[in-house]
Design a protein around this motif. Sequence first.
Motif, PDB file in Angstrom:
ATOM      1  N   VAL A 114       0.819  -1.222   0.000  1.00  0.00           N
ATOM      2  CA  VAL A 114       0.000   0.000   0.000  1.00  0.00           C
ATOM      3  C   VAL A 114       0.850   1.270   0.000  1.00  0.00           C
ATOM      4  CG1 VAL A 114      -2.005  -1.067   1.093  1.00  0.00           C
ATOM      5  CG2 VAL A 114      -0.186  -0.107   2.532  1.00  0.00           C
ATOM      6  N   LEU A 115       2.044   1.215  -0.557  1.00  0.00           N
ATOM      7  CA  LEU A 115       2.912   2.394  -0.501  1.00  0.00           C
ATOM      8  C   LEU A 115       2.364   3.573  -1.296  1.00  0.00           C
ATOM      9  CD1 LEU A 115       6.583   1.085  -0.494  1.00  0.00           C
ATOM     10  CD2 LEU A 115       5.017   1.541   1.389  1.00  0.00           C
ATOM     11  N   GLN A 116       1.350   3.336  -2.114  1.00  0.00           N
ATOM     12  CA  GLN A 116       0.711   4.462  -2.805  1.00  0.00           C
ATOM     13  C   GLN A 116      -0.009   5.389  -1.825  1.00  0.00           C
ATOM     14  OE1 GLN A 116      -0.897   1.572  -5.879  1.00  0.00           O
ATOM     15  NE2 GLN A 116      -0.911   3.440  -7.101  1.00  0.00           N
ATOM     16  N   LYS A 117      -0.199   4.925  -0.592  1.00  0.00           N
ATOM     17  CA  LYS A 117      -0.768   5.795   0.442  1.00  0.00           C
ATOM     18  C   LYS A 117       0.207   6.903   0.838  1.00  0.00           C
ATOM     19  CE  LYS A 117      -2.878   4.191   4.026  1.00  0.00           C
ATOM     20  NZ  LYS A 117      -3.253   3.390   5.222  1.00  0.00           N
ATOM     21  N   ASP A 118       1.489   6.658   0.638  1.00  0.00           N
ATOM     22  CA  ASP A 118       2.510   7.650   0.978  1.00  0.00           C
ATOM     23  C   ASP A 118       2.403   8.818  -0.005  1.00  0.00           C
ATOM     24  OD1 ASP A 118       4.740   9.130   1.558  1.00  0.00           O
ATOM     25  OD2 ASP A 118       6.172   7.483   1.341  1.00  0.00           O
ATOM     26  N   LYS A 119       2.115   9.999   0.502  1.00  0.00           N
ATOM     27  CA  LYS A 119       1.909  11.155  -0.369  1.00  0.00           C
ATOM     28  C   LYS A 119       3.166  11.542  -1.132  1.00  0.00           C
ATOM     29  CE  LYS A 119      -1.861  13.032   2.420  1.00  0.00           C
ATOM     30  NZ  LYS A 119      -2.342  14.172   3.255  1.00  0.00           N
ATOM     31  N   ALA A 120       4.318  11.078  -0.650  1.00  0.00           N
ATOM     32  CA  ALA A 120       5.568  11.382  -1.351  1.00  0.00           C
ATOM     33  C   ALA A 120       5.786  10.471  -2.558  1.00  0.00           C
ATOM     34  CB  ALA A 120       6.749  11.253  -0.390  1.00  0.00           C
ATOM     35  N   VAL A 121       4.993   9.406  -2.665  1.00  0.00           N
ATOM     36  CA  VAL A 121       5.097   8.481  -3.800  1.00  0.00           C
ATOM     37  C   VAL A 121       4.237   9.025  -4.935  1.00  0.00           C
ATOM     38  CG1 VAL A 121       4.578   6.155  -4.616  1.00  0.00           C
ATOM     39  CG2 VAL A 121       5.589   6.490  -2.354  1.00  0.00           C
ATOM     40  N   THR A 122       4.849   9.246  -6.086  1.00  0.00           N
ATOM     41  CA  THR A 122       4.160   9.945  -7.173  1.00  0.00           C
ATOM     42  C   THR A 122       3.572   9.039  -8.242  1.00  0.00           C
ATOM     43  OG1 THR A 122       6.263  10.200  -8.351  1.00  0.00           O
ATOM     44  CG2 THR A 122       5.606  11.984  -6.853  1.00  0.00           C
ATOM     45  N   SER A 123       3.911   7.738  -8.224  1.00  0.00           N
ATOM     46  CA  SER A 123       3.390   6.850  -9.264  1.00  0.00           C
ATOM     47  C   SER A 123       3.321   5.420  -8.748  1.00  0.00           C
ATOM     48  CB  SER A 123       4.276   6.888 -10.512  1.00  0.00           C
ATOM     49  OG  SER A 123       5.536   6.287 -10.248  1.00  0.00           O
ATOM     50  N   LYS A 124       2.563   4.597  -9.462  1.00  0.00           N
ATOM     51  CA  LYS A 124       2.461   3.183  -9.104  1.00  0.00           C
ATOM     52  C   LYS A 124       3.812   2.496  -9.250  1.00  0.00           C
ATOM     53  CE  LYS A 124      -0.130  -1.036 -10.183  1.00  0.00           C
ATOM     54  NZ  LYS A 124      -1.169  -1.649 -11.050  1.00  0.00           N
ATOM     55  N   MET A 125       4.549   2.856 -10.306  1.00  0.00           N
ATOM     56  CA  MET A 125       5.860   2.238 -10.515  1.00  0.00           C
ATOM     57  C   MET A 125       6.823   2.562  -9.377  1.00  0.00           C
ATOM     58  SD  MET A 125       6.708   2.290 -14.592  1.00  0.00           S
ATOM     59  CE  MET A 125       5.759   1.291 -15.751  1.00  0.00           C
ATOM     60  N   GLU A 126       6.758   3.791  -8.862  1.00  0.00           N
ATOM     61  CA  GLU A 126       7.610   4.164  -7.735  1.00  0.00           C
ATOM     62  C   GLU A 126       7.232   3.361  -6.492  1.00  0.00           C
ATOM     63  OE1 GLU A 126       8.734   7.993  -4.876  1.00  0.00           O
ATOM     64  OE2 GLU A 126       7.517   8.303  -6.678  1.00  0.00           O
ATOM     65  N   ALA A 127       5.923   3.175  -6.291  1.00  0.00           N
ATOM     66  CA  ALA A 127       5.455   2.388  -5.148  1.00  0.00           C
ATOM     67  C   ALA A 127       5.951   0.949  -5.247  1.00  0.00           C
ATOM     68  CB  ALA A 127       3.931   2.418  -5.081  1.00  0.00           C
ATOM     69  N   VAL A 128       5.892   0.388  -6.450  1.00  0.00           N
ATOM     70  CA  VAL A 128       6.362  -0.983  -6.656  1.00  0.00           C
ATOM     71  C   VAL A 128       7.856  -1.085  -6.364  1.00  0.00           C
ATOM     72  CG1 VAL A 128       6.777  -2.755  -8.409  1.00  0.00           C
ATOM     73  CG2 VAL A 128       4.557  -1.619  -8.295  1.00  0.00           C
ATOM     74  N   HIS A 129       8.634  -0.140  -6.885  1.00  0.00           N
ATOM     75  CA  HIS A 129      10.085  -0.191  -6.685  1.00  0.00           C
ATOM     76  C   HIS A 129      10.443  -0.080  -5.206  1.00  0.00           C
ATOM     77  CE1 HIS A 129      14.324   0.174  -7.572  1.00  0.00           C
ATOM     78  NE2 HIS A 129      14.379   1.286  -6.856  1.00  0.00           N
ATOM     79  N   SER A 130       9.781   0.804  -4.486  1.00  0.00           N
ATOM     80  CA  SER A 130      10.066   0.952  -3.055  1.00  0.00           C
ATOM     81  C   SER A 130       9.663  -0.300  -2.282  1.00  0.00           C
ATOM     82  CB  SER A 130       9.341   2.177  -2.494  1.00  0.00           C
ATOM     83  OG  SER A 130       9.858   3.368  -3.052  1.00  0.00           O
ATOM     84  N   THR A 131       8.562  -0.922  -2.688  1.00  0.00           N
ATOM     85  CA  THR A 131       8.136  -2.167  -2.044  1.00  0.00           C
ATOM     86  C   THR A 131       9.185  -3.251  -2.241  1.00  0.00           C
ATOM     87  OG1 THR A 131       5.801  -1.609  -2.396  1.00  0.00           O
ATOM     88  CG2 THR A 131       6.316  -3.914  -1.922  1.00  0.00           C
TER      89      THR A 131
END
Length: 549
Positions: free
Chosen positions: A505-522
């Motif tokens: 659920v890293l897309q909940k982080d307001k600093a995450v700007t895209s789905k791809m960024e959320a996936v990479h951080s996960t």
Amino acid sequence: MAIAEKKDLYTFPPAPDATSPEWPGTPIGAKNTITRTKGRTLVHDKTVDAKPGLFKRLLANAFEHIATAKETTYSHDVVIHGLRVRAITNSEHLIGYWKDNWYGVDEWQRITGQKPAATPDVLVVALGRVPSESEAAYYSRQNDTVIFFNTSYYGQLKSWVLGAVGRKLAVEYGIHSIHGAVVTKDGKGILYIAPTGTGKSTSTYGVMEFPGTRFHSDDWVYVRYAYRTKDGKILSPARILDGGEEVAKGYQTYAWLEDHRSSDATVIGRGLDDREVTASARELDVDHPEAHAYTSEKVFYLRSNLVENFPQAAFDMIRSRLENAPDVTPEFMTENKATIDAVAAKLTGMKRPPFDTMDEKTLRDMVGRFFAFENTRAMLDITTVFPKERVFTNPMEPARIHAVMLIKRNFDEDVVIERLSIDKFMARLLVGRTPAGTKEIVYNSYRAVDDKSERAWIDTIEAKGVAQMWSEYQKAKDKPETLNEEMEMFRMLFKSAAAYDLNTVLQKDKAVTSKMEAVHSTMRVIVKALDNTKDTFRYGIGEYRKLLD
């Protein structure tokens, strides 16, 4: 007139008649087949053995149809984790996927050096246009047979066959069949277990972006639990003989060994190379079991929406047979413009055929068709995505599991990752709640068992509180034996590897700007967990960045 689906975002060509289980779709890839059933059949009966005469009637009807219908019938044997499995079908679609998916008998022997049985261990019969039967799926454990009528959806067929193979392997050899995926990093295996739609495939492919990784499996694995001996041997127990008599077999061997640590009983099992190994019970280090995963598929049957996060998969998918690739509407293309543009740009930027010369509209339509319907499937040869040296291509090459990730996607929770106690781990598996709110025991709705009876029993202990479920389970004397089989092997998995709860659920982080960024951080979170050695490991949406710094 095409059949409209999901607010007219995509459509499927209509069936040619009222009984066709499959028909051609609008061309894409090597072939596109539309199946009438696109999920589980309305009738799905795994209790055939409890109904006298039913199996005999079903098999007789199947072979009578084969004998009397004027149509081509195909038969092909494959090998799945050492067991020979025969498919008999009149579906061109099913036999094509069947041959693509698994290792043929000669392939298996050439790659592994092992010769399978001369006759089938498991039989699957899948026939369409059988007027005397309704659309249905049946399984008989006593006969190790799966029978499908009037459905051509490969996903259910594949999963039921894997379940049938899994039951036989568990009971006779103590080998665990898991609906999961594995990738290794620096020799350490990560096993993902998850309900559909929470990121199992995404996480597997995502970790491959890190150095030192190898791709193992995408959807289903067979796990052998093994012990080391004092002289360095490793043994996965299958049978135990005490005084010449068999006292435990298959999944029952693990608890027996824990209860008889100083016994001189003979343990008969297999080494990691699948050769027979024997040892006395007292020689085994039963406090430190290991879990070793083996892949089951030659070519992976997976959702084509993988291209949303990993566009490079499209290069092989466009050459694959596809199942249920829809036509997309202008509304879909508009709603998903950003994603389609990003994937199309990635594909053209790679400057490789066929996308380097494809006109823009054709390319964008193709991208949209890959992910418009969530259950569009393709066959992916993973060695076209990653170099062969980064892929487990021998189905008998083990990957030792060091971490287990139970993936979920719950935006109501802020915890991103947490190391689990055995109570939480087993409760998660027993409840098996999916994003849709349904429940799947161990996140596997295709187990070859009477899961309705199991679920009814689980509900009785869940009613006493989720936190107490594992202790209540252990105390209970009336648990279904098939459930006992499953949970005993998951208990061994917990003893063999660190278990984590991963909430994507890293897309909940307001600093995450895209789905791809959320996936990479996960993916970075997963890699950090793999290297963790502490029992306490818990990070929420507000703290996970500390883990990555």
